[in-house]
Design an enzyme around this catalytic site. Structure first.
Site, PDB file in Angstrom:
ATOM      1  N   ASN A   8      44.487  38.411  31.784  1.00 29.18           N
ATOM      2  CA  ASN A   8      45.237  38.718  30.578  1.00 29.18           C
ATOM      3  C   ASN A   8      46.223  39.850  30.873  1.00 29.18           C
ATOM      4  O   ASN A   8      45.814  40.937  31.299  1.00 29.18           O
ATOM      5  CB  ASN A   8      44.262  39.116  29.459  1.00 29.18           C
ATOM      6  CG  ASN A   8      44.935  39.244  28.115  1.00 29.18           C
ATOM      7  OD1 ASN A   8      45.969  39.892  27.991  1.00 29.18           O
ATOM      8  ND2 ASN A   8      44.338  38.651  27.094  1.00 29.18           N
ATOM      9  N   HIS A  44      49.118  36.908  24.780  1.00 28.54           N
ATOM     10  CA  HIS A  44      49.006  36.803  23.325  1.00 28.54           C
ATOM     11  C   HIS A  44      50.307  37.334  22.723  1.00 28.54           C
ATOM     12  O   HIS A  44      50.415  38.528  22.430  1.00 28.54           O
ATOM     13  CB  HIS A  44      47.809  37.618  22.831  1.00 28.54           C
ATOM     14  CG  HIS A  44      47.509  37.428  21.378  1.00 28.54           C
ATOM     15  ND1 HIS A  44      46.243  37.598  20.850  1.00 28.54           N
ATOM     16  CD2 HIS A  44      48.298  37.092  20.324  1.00 28.54           C
ATOM     17  CE1 HIS A  44      46.282  37.377  19.544  1.00 28.54           C
ATOM     18  NE2 HIS A  44      47.513  37.072  19.202  1.00 28.54           N
ATOM     19  N   ARG A  46      52.348  38.371  20.047  1.00 31.39           N
ATOM     20  CA  ARG A  46      52.229  38.676  18.622  1.00 31.39           C
ATOM     21  C   ARG A  46      53.612  38.719  17.968  1.00 31.39           C
ATOM     22  O   ARG A  46      54.615  38.924  18.657  1.00 31.39           O
ATOM     23  CB  ARG A  46      51.506  40.005  18.426  1.00 31.39           C
ATOM     24  CG  ARG A  46      50.042  39.952  18.859  1.00 31.39           C
ATOM     25  CD  ARG A  46      49.373  41.296  18.723  1.00 31.39           C
ATOM     26  NE  ARG A  46      47.978  41.226  19.127  1.00 31.39           N
ATOM     27  CZ  ARG A  46      46.966  40.886  18.322  1.00 31.39           C
ATOM     28  NH1 ARG A  46      47.227  40.576  17.056  1.00 31.39           N
ATOM     29  NH2 ARG A  46      45.735  40.842  18.769  1.00 31.39           N
ATOM     30  N   GLU A  76      47.406  32.669  23.624  1.00 28.34           N
ATOM     31  CA  GLU A  76      46.562  32.951  22.471  1.00 28.34           C
ATOM     32  C   GLU A  76      47.423  33.290  21.260  1.00 28.34           C
ATOM     33  O   GLU A  76      48.506  33.857  21.410  1.00 28.34           O
ATOM     34  CB  GLU A  76      45.654  34.149  22.747  1.00 28.34           C
ATOM     35  CG  GLU A  76      44.702  33.987  23.900  1.00 28.34           C
ATOM     36  CD  GLU A  76      43.884  35.248  24.120  1.00 28.34           C
ATOM     37  OE1 GLU A  76      42.801  35.134  24.729  1.00 28.34           O
ATOM     38  OE2 GLU A  76      44.319  36.334  23.696  1.00 28.34           O
ATOM     39  N   HIS A 198      36.782  39.022  26.101  1.00 29.63           N
ATOM     40  CA  HIS A 198      36.906  40.257  25.332  1.00 29.63           C
ATOM     41  C   HIS A 198      35.906  41.289  25.852  1.00 29.63           C
ATOM     42  O   HIS A 198      34.700  41.108  25.758  1.00 29.63           O
ATOM     43  CB  HIS A 198      36.722  40.057  23.834  1.00 29.63           C
ATOM     44  CG  HIS A 198      37.551  41.023  23.025  1.00 29.63           C
ATOM     45  ND1 HIS A 198      38.857  40.758  22.672  1.00 29.63           N
ATOM     46  CD2 HIS A 198      37.277  42.241  22.543  1.00 29.63           C
ATOM     47  CE1 HIS A 198      39.344  41.768  21.977  1.00 29.63           C
ATOM     48  NE2 HIS A 198      38.409  42.705  21.902  1.00 29.63           N
ATOM     49  N   ASP A 199      36.453  42.367  26.390  1.00 29.61           N
ATOM     50  CA  ASP A 199      35.663  43.498  26.879  1.00 29.61           C
ATOM     51  C   ASP A 199      34.666  43.113  27.963  1.00 29.61           C
ATOM     52  O   ASP A 199      33.594  43.714  28.084  1.00 29.61           O
ATOM     53  CB  ASP A 199      34.957  44.207  25.727  1.00 29.61           C
ATOM     54  CG  ASP A 199      35.941  44.896  24.799  1.00 29.61           C
ATOM     55  OD1 ASP A 199      37.054  45.205  25.251  1.00 29.61           O
ATOM     56  OD2 ASP A 199      35.604  45.114  23.620  1.00 29.61           O
ATOM     57  N   GLY A 221      41.329  41.187  30.502  1.00 31.30           N
ATOM     58  CA  GLY A 221      42.560  41.965  30.537  1.00 31.30           C
ATOM     59  C   GLY A 221      42.358  43.454  30.604  1.00 31.30           C
ATOM     60  O   GLY A 221      42.747  44.107  31.558  1.00 31.30           O
TER      61      GLY A 221
END
Length: 251
Positions: A8, A44, A46, A76, A198-199, A221
């Site tokens: 990421n 991602h 945004r 994403e 995630h994490d 990421g």
């Protein structure tokens, strides 16, 4: 069998955007990651372009198409009309739909499929019709999988944030891991492949893969970018790939 690693690049883009300068180069760091063996890149974009810019999407796809045609781009985002059109314009290999509000700092929950599956189903069908694999961001809760199957998606991406947050609490970590395992097993039994993200870190990824060895892909990421400050991007990607292949790394 190794689990695919998708790097990421949002944090790299966010660092770049602190100045009106072209470094660190998102494309350059993507090239380093792919040269080092990463199977894909995740972004991602945004609406406010606070990290990934819309112009990055085409440039990253060109990088993959021209230099790494066997790798993947995973985009994403919340399935707004603009996002769906962006995906249809660029046609990445994978699209991960997340229930983010535009003002959120980062993704922090999965879809409430009980109320969202009817909205998601036509969007999933539309994007799949364009040749894209569709993954849906999912909380660790096996009960929601019966609703997930109604959407027609190819995969889910397990939201591993609660698991990642237990780095100081081994007992809580075991409980969160068990929820992830139960959800993944339920999805697989229904014919849905499983990603996770995630994490995730070098430390907690090993335990996750030991319990869910059939994961298709992990998207990493923040921790990977943080480790790259210490080890460099190329070496960091190789370290994560070792874990993805089942090896343990001394930390």
């Amino acid at each position: 069998m190794s689990v695919a690693l998708s790097v990421n690049l949002n944090a790299v883009a966010q660092l770049r955007n602190r100045r009106n300068l072209p470094w660190p180069s998102v494309i350059g760091m993507g090239r380093v990651a792919l040269n080092s063996g990463a199977q894909g890149i995740t972004i991602h974009p945004r609406p406010d372009q606070r990290h990934i810019r819309f112009s990055d999407v085409g440039e990253l796809l060109a990088l993959i198409d021209n230099e790494f045609p066997d790798r993947e781009l995973n985009i994403e985002g919340y399935p707004s009309d603009d996002f769906v059109l962006l995906c249809e314009k660029h046609r990445p290999k994978q699209v991960t739909l997340v229930p983010d509000d535009p003002v959120q700092t980062t993704s922090d929950h999965g879809w409430d499929f009980r109320v969202s599956y009817k909205k998601l189903s036509p969007i999933v069908a539309r994007l799949k019709g364009g040749g894209m694999r569709i993954s849906l961001f999912t909380d660790p809760n096996p009960e929601v999988i019966k609703w997930v199957t109604q959407t027609g998606c190819n995969r889910i991406e397990l939201y591993t944030g609660p698991y990642g947050a237990t780095y100081l609490d081994p007992e809580q970590s075991k409980e969160e891991l068990e929820r992830l395992v139960q959800t993944a097993d339920t999805a697989q039994s229904r014919g849905i492949d499983v990603n996770a993200g995630h994490d995730l870190t070098i430390q907690n990824l090993s335990a996750l893969l030991a319990r869910i060895p059939y994961l298709a892909e992990v998207s990493i990421g923040h921790a990977l970018t943080a480790d790259a400050l210490e080890y460099g991007m190329a070496q960091t990607v190789k370290r994560f790939l070792k874990v993805c292949s089942g090896d343990r790394i001394q930390t």
